[in-house]
Design an enzyme around this catalytic site. Structure first.
Site, PDB file in Angstrom:
ATOM      1  N   ALA A  52       0.812  -1.214   0.000  1.00  0.00           N
ATOM      2  CA  ALA A  52       0.000   0.000   0.000  1.00  0.00           C
ATOM      3  C   ALA A  52       0.845   1.264   0.000  1.00  0.00           C
ATOM      4  O   ALA A  52       0.430   2.294  -0.520  1.00  0.00           O
ATOM      5  CB  ALA A  52      -0.913   0.001   1.226  1.00  0.00           C
ATOM      6  N   CYS A  53       2.014   1.185   0.600  1.00  0.00           N
ATOM      7  CA  CYS A  53       2.823   2.368   0.881  1.00  0.00           C
ATOM      8  C   CYS A  53       3.653   2.800  -0.323  1.00  0.00           C
ATOM      9  O   CYS A  53       4.454   2.018  -0.843  1.00  0.00           O
ATOM     10  CB  CYS A  53       3.740   2.058   2.064  1.00  0.00           C
ATOM     11  SG  CYS A  53       4.964   3.332   2.395  1.00  0.00           S
ATOM     12  N   PRO A  54       3.535   4.046  -0.770  1.00  0.00           N
ATOM     13  CA  PRO A  54       4.330   4.496  -1.930  1.00  0.00           C
ATOM     14  C   PRO A  54       5.822   4.530  -1.658  1.00  0.00           C
ATOM     15  O   PRO A  54       6.630   4.333  -2.559  1.00  0.00           O
ATOM     16  CB  PRO A  54       3.781   5.902  -2.199  1.00  0.00           C
ATOM     17  CG  PRO A  54       3.200   6.347  -0.904  1.00  0.00           C
ATOM     18  CD  PRO A  54       2.660   5.111  -0.252  1.00  0.00           C
TER      19      PRO A  54
END
Length: 325
Positions: A52-54
């Protein structure tokens, strides 16, 4: 993305309503030198990430494009950021997630406490872990991707050794473009979405779209941000843009325009990067959408997840003018 040892997991703003990102705590480096404190060795290091984390996404992309998958192992956390922070889960429970088969942790916070028992800041991903020294090397994504870019070149297959996303001749330009894109775009979407004052939101949202217009202009004449060569600057921006329409436009109120309908050059660029070999498999839109819409209950208390996944990035096919890296 992070959780805190000393406060609520969604309380990241200050009294002025502005979102302020924490400075990373672990800042050591893996180096090519055999006598370095953290020497580059096959199988020694492990990445903890969230799809989920960029910021974590950056590291997965560089790991892929540098041929490091067999040399640096990976654990993927659950997409839901709960009261105890990032949690590990089996693929049967959450497709795409993994258990922690290195430290046997249930939560990422346990990995931090193993490295530093008195740790009191946020529990962020990505984390680069040293299996020999049983400690964290780094939790700063911008520095991890530079380690992956060059430190392991004597270990990887010859075809990947010439791949360099931060070449000497472009370093100054990359640093310059990274600076304003980080402040107004990568972090700008968070400064807009987590603002708790109207003035803070408007200030950051307007700055974000001013930068998107600037990027659109650059990509009107360039294949990539700095010409015909794919660089670190592109990879850092890509992980924000691929999340923009499905998440940031609605969830973070970054809604002056969408990438799909308002920025044809950015959309072409996004497709071109997405279609490069190996990139698509690093993009898990289910984890991305469910994380934001279900974790940030101060923004979306119903936890209802929208259907839209953003523009079709598989079609039309965009062929690079040459091998871009």
């Amino acid at each position: 993305m992070s959780t805190s040892a000393s406060g609520g997991i969604t309380k990241w703003h200050s009294k002025d309503g502005q979102f302020h990102r924490q400075v990373s705590s672990f800042r050591s480096f893996v180096e090519a030198r055999p006598d370095a404190p953290f020497p580059a060795e096959a199988g020694r290091y492990h990445l903890y990430v969230s799809y989920a984390c960029p910021w974590a996404h950056r590291t997965l992309i560089v790991r892929k494009l540098k041929g490091l998958e067999s040399h640096i192992s990976v654990s993927v956390v659950h997409y839901l950021l709960g009261p105890n922070g990032w949690e590990f889960a089996s693929p049967d429970e959450v497709p795409g997630a993994t258990l922690d088969d290195v430290n046997g942790a249930k939560y990422i916070r346990e990995v931090y406490f193993k490295a530093e028992p008195e740790y009191s800041a946020r529990f962020t991903v990505p984390v680069l872990w040293d299996k020999k020294k049983n400690t964290i090397v780094s939790n700063e994504s911008s520095e991890i991707i530079r380690m992956l870019n060059t430190a392991f070149d004597e270990i990887i297959e010859p075809e990947y050794r010439g791949v360099n996303f931060y070449p000497d001749e472009l370093k100054e330009q990359i640093d310059d473009i990274n600076s304003w894109i980080y402040d107004t775009v990568n972090n700008g979407v968070y400064k807009s979405g987590f603002a708790t004052a109207q003035s803070a939101y408007e200030q950051n949202c307007r700055a974000l779209f001013e930068s998107l217009e600037r990027i659109e202009g650059i990509l009107a004449s360039n294949e990539f941000l700095l010409g015909s060569r794919l660089t670190e600057a592109d990879l850092r921006l890509f992980t924000t843009i691929v999340r923009f329409d499905p998440v940031y436009h609605g969830h973070f109120k970054c809604n002056i325009k969408q990438i799909a309908t308002g920025y044809p050059n950015i959309l072409r660029w996004t497709r071109e990067i997405y279609q490069l070999p190996g990139i698509k498999e690093t993009v898990n839109m289910e984890h991305i959408k469910k994380h934001y819409y279900m974790s940030h209950t101060q923004i979306n208390p119903t936890q209802v997840v929208p259907l839209n996944n953003g523009p079709d990035l598989d079609n039309p096919v965009v062929k690079p003018t040459a091998r871009p890296y």
